[in-house]
Design a protein around this motif. Sequence first.
Motif, mmCIF file in Angstrom:
data_model
loop_
_atom_site.group_PDB
_atom_site.id
_atom_site.type_symbol
_atom_site.label_atom_id
_atom_site.label_comp_id
_atom_site.label_asym_id
_atom_site.label_seq_id
_atom_site.Cartn_x
_atom_site.Cartn_y
_atom_site.Cartn_z
ATOM 1 N N ILE A 194 0.833 -1.204 0.000
ATOM 2 C CA ILE A 194 0.000 0.000 0.000
ATOM 3 C C ILE A 194 0.866 1.252 0.000
ATOM 4 C CG2 ILE A 194 -1.630 1.352 1.374
ATOM 5 C CD1 ILE A 194 -2.940 -1.267 2.210
ATOM 6 N N ALA A 195 1.924 1.246 0.798
ATOM 7 C CA ALA A 195 2.836 2.397 0.821
ATOM 8 C C ALA A 195 3.450 2.626 -0.555
ATOM 9 C CB ALA A 195 3.923 2.173 1.870
ATOM 10 N N ALA A 196 3.876 1.550 -1.215
ATOM 11 C CA ALA A 196 4.469 1.669 -2.550
ATOM 12 C C ALA A 196 3.449 2.164 -3.573
ATOM 13 C CB ALA A 196 5.049 0.326 -2.984
ATOM 14 N N GLN A 197 2.216 1.673 -3.480
ATOM 15 C CA GLN A 197 1.179 2.081 -4.419
ATOM 16 C C GLN A 197 0.851 3.567 -4.269
ATOM 17 O OE1 GLN A 197 -1.493 -0.835 -2.967
ATOM 18 N NE2 GLN A 197 -0.752 -2.448 -4.332
ATOM 19 N N LEU A 198 0.758 4.049 -3.041
ATOM 20 C CA LEU A 198 0.450 5.460 -2.812
ATOM 21 C C LEU A 198 1.621 6.348 -3.234
ATOM 22 C CD1 LEU A 198 -1.415 5.335 0.620
ATOM 23 C CD2 LEU A 198 -2.374 5.314 -1.688
ATOM 24 N N LEU A 199 2.836 5.903 -2.950
ATOM 25 C CA LEU A 199 3.999 6.670 -3.390
ATOM 26 C C LEU A 199 4.069 6.714 -4.915
ATOM 27 C CD1 LEU A 199 6.637 8.185 -2.866
ATOM 28 C CD2 LEU A 199 7.790 5.951 -2.706
ATOM 29 N N GLY A 200 3.829 5.574 -5.551
ATOM 30 C CA GLY A 200 3.815 5.534 -7.010
ATOM 31 C C GLY A 200 2.744 6.440 -7.589
ATOM 32 N N SER A 201 1.605 6.527 -6.917
ATOM 33 C CA SER A 201 0.534 7.402 -7.359
ATOM 34 C C SER A 201 0.997 8.857 -7.397
ATOM 35 C CB SER A 201 -0.669 7.263 -6.423
ATOM 36 O OG SER A 201 -1.664 8.213 -6.722
ATOM 37 N N LEU A 202 1.646 9.292 -6.338
ATOM 38 C CA LEU A 202 2.117 10.681 -6.275
ATOM 39 C C LEU A 202 3.218 10.926 -7.305
ATOM 40 C CD1 LEU A 202 2.027 13.447 -4.972
ATOM 41 C CD2 LEU A 202 3.607 12.600 -3.210
ATOM 42 N N LEU A 203 4.154 9.995 -7.415
ATOM 43 C CA LEU A 203 5.247 10.166 -8.373
ATOM 44 C C LEU A 203 4.734 10.182 -9.813
ATOM 45 C CD1 LEU A 203 7.988 7.865 -6.797
ATOM 46 C CD2 LEU A 203 7.864 10.366 -6.749
ATOM 47 N N GLY A 204 3.784 9.314 -10.117
ATOM 48 C CA GLY A 204 3.222 9.282 -11.466
ATOM 49 C C GLY A 204 2.484 10.561 -11.806
ATOM 50 N N THR A 205 1.764 11.105 -10.836
ATOM 51 C CA THR A 205 1.053 12.365 -11.048
ATOM 52 C C THR A 205 2.030 13.509 -11.284
ATOM 53 O OG1 THR A 205 -0.739 11.596 -9.612
ATOM 54 C CG2 THR A 205 -0.630 13.949 -10.066
ATOM 55 N N LEU A 206 3.071 13.586 -10.468
ATOM 56 C CA LEU A 206 4.060 14.648 -10.628
ATOM 57 C C LEU A 206 4.813 14.505 -11.946
ATOM 58 C CD1 LEU A 206 5.446 14.862 -6.980
ATOM 59 C CD2 LEU A 206 3.774 16.360 -8.096
ATOM 60 N N ALA A 207 5.047 13.268 -12.367
ATOM 61 C CA ALA A 207 5.698 13.047 -13.655
ATOM 62 C C ALA A 207 4.814 13.544 -14.795
ATOM 63 C CB ALA A 207 6.026 11.568 -13.842
ATOM 64 N N GLY A 208 3.515 13.305 -14.687
ATOM 65 C CA GLY A 208 2.592 13.805 -15.697
ATOM 66 C C GLY A 208 2.591 15.316 -15.765
ATOM 67 N N ARG A 209 2.633 15.962 -14.613
ATOM 68 C CA ARG A 209 2.686 17.428 -14.597
ATOM 69 C C ARG A 209 3.995 17.921 -15.199
ATOM 70 N NH1 ARG A 209 1.933 21.081 -9.169
ATOM 71 N NH2 ARG A 209 -0.171 20.183 -9.200
ATOM 72 N N ALA A 210 5.104 17.241 -14.888
ATOM 73 C CA ALA A 210 6.408 17.672 -15.409
ATOM 74 C C ALA A 210 6.483 17.512 -16.924
ATOM 75 C CB ALA A 210 7.521 16.878 -14.732
ATOM 76 N N ILE A 211 5.915 16.433 -17.457
ATOM 77 C CA ILE A 211 5.984 16.167 -18.896
ATOM 78 C C ILE A 211 5.038 17.068 -19.678
ATOM 79 C CG2 ILE A 211 5.531 14.451 -20.686
ATOM 80 C CD1 ILE A 211 8.120 13.949 -19.195
ATOM 81 N N TRP A 212 3.808 17.228 -19.192
ATOM 82 C CA TRP A 212 2.783 17.916 -19.981
ATOM 83 C C TRP A 212 2.613 19.383 -19.623
ATOM 84 C CZ3 TRP A 212 2.621 15.066 -23.860
ATOM 85 C CH2 TRP A 212 2.551 13.676 -23.772
ATOM 86 N N GLY A 213 3.263 19.840 -18.543
ATOM 87 C CA GLY A 213 3.288 21.260 -18.265
ATOM 88 C C GLY A 213 2.132 21.775 -17.426
ATOM 89 N N PRO A 214 2.020 23.107 -17.312
ATOM 90 C CA PRO A 214 1.040 23.736 -16.414
ATOM 91 C C PRO A 214 -0.408 23.379 -16.710
ATOM 92 C CG PRO A 214 2.675 25.332 -17.157
ATOM 93 C CD PRO A 214 2.897 24.102 -17.965
ATOM 94 N N VAL A 215 -0.724 22.985 -17.952
ATOM 95 C CA VAL A 215 -2.100 22.646 -18.281
ATOM 96 C C VAL A 215 -2.628 21.519 -17.396
ATOM 97 C CG1 VAL A 215 -1.467 20.965 -20.078
ATOM 98 C CG2 VAL A 215 -3.675 22.147 -20.194
ATOM 99 N N VAL A 216 -1.736 20.651 -16.925
ATOM 100 C CA VAL A 216 -2.163 19.530 -16.090
ATOM 101 C C VAL A 216 -2.689 20.011 -14.748
ATOM 102 C CG1 VAL A 216 -1.321 17.514 -14.812
ATOM 103 C CG2 VAL A 216 -0.686 17.833 -17.201
#
Length: 224
Positions: free
Chosen positions: A80-102
């Motif tokens: 569960i800890a890994a899944q929640l951490l992965g959730s946050l990292l994946g979201t931040l990666a999406g923001r970093a790749i696609w920019g402020p529109v996210v």
Amino acid sequence: MLLFGVVTVVRWVAGPSPVSAAVPQVHGELFLIGACVGLLLAGLILSPAGKASGGHINPAISIAMWRFGLFPGVAVAPYIAAQLLGSLLGTLAGRAIWGPVVASPPVNDASLQPGLGWTAGTLFAAETVSMGVIVLLVGLFLAAPRLVRLVPWLVGLLIGTAIALLGTTTGGSVNPARQFGPAIAAGRLDFLWVYLLAPMVGAVLAASLRNTLLKRPSTSEERP
């Protein structure tokens, strides 16, 4: 990978893009998002990493697998800890790749909110029942050897359907990790506790029902 994929799909289907312009109706967008996320989820479960880890990618599923007797209880909290951490990292990666529109409406980091008029209580009940149906069906498939190989596609179909049908009401999360990273990144915390807790309650109840129907104990030393 799941949450990066979710953010990417929501950014291009619901955010400003040729895709969103071509699919102006919210129900059409939800159908497309559900189809993409369902296929992504099935692919991740079937991938080498998914096969090595069990491909849970959902705290409620990890709990259910433990209650089915197919997963060691001591591994539930680390998963569960890994899944929640992965959730946050994946979201931040999406923001970093696609920019402020996210981070801006209507994408809002792919975070979910219930429809107008929904209270925490009604949302809790709906998320509990939705996850319970998914866990019960997955558990019954796992109990039938000829159906086990279909489980990744069943999970993808069920989650995709939940997104398409429930997106305008509950948000169609049915996965604590699906909402955790986006809600933290977007600062939309009002219903976060419901999205985290209700699916896990639904998983426990459904796993107990499945074990009762199959006349099996809730936990065992059996390993997959």
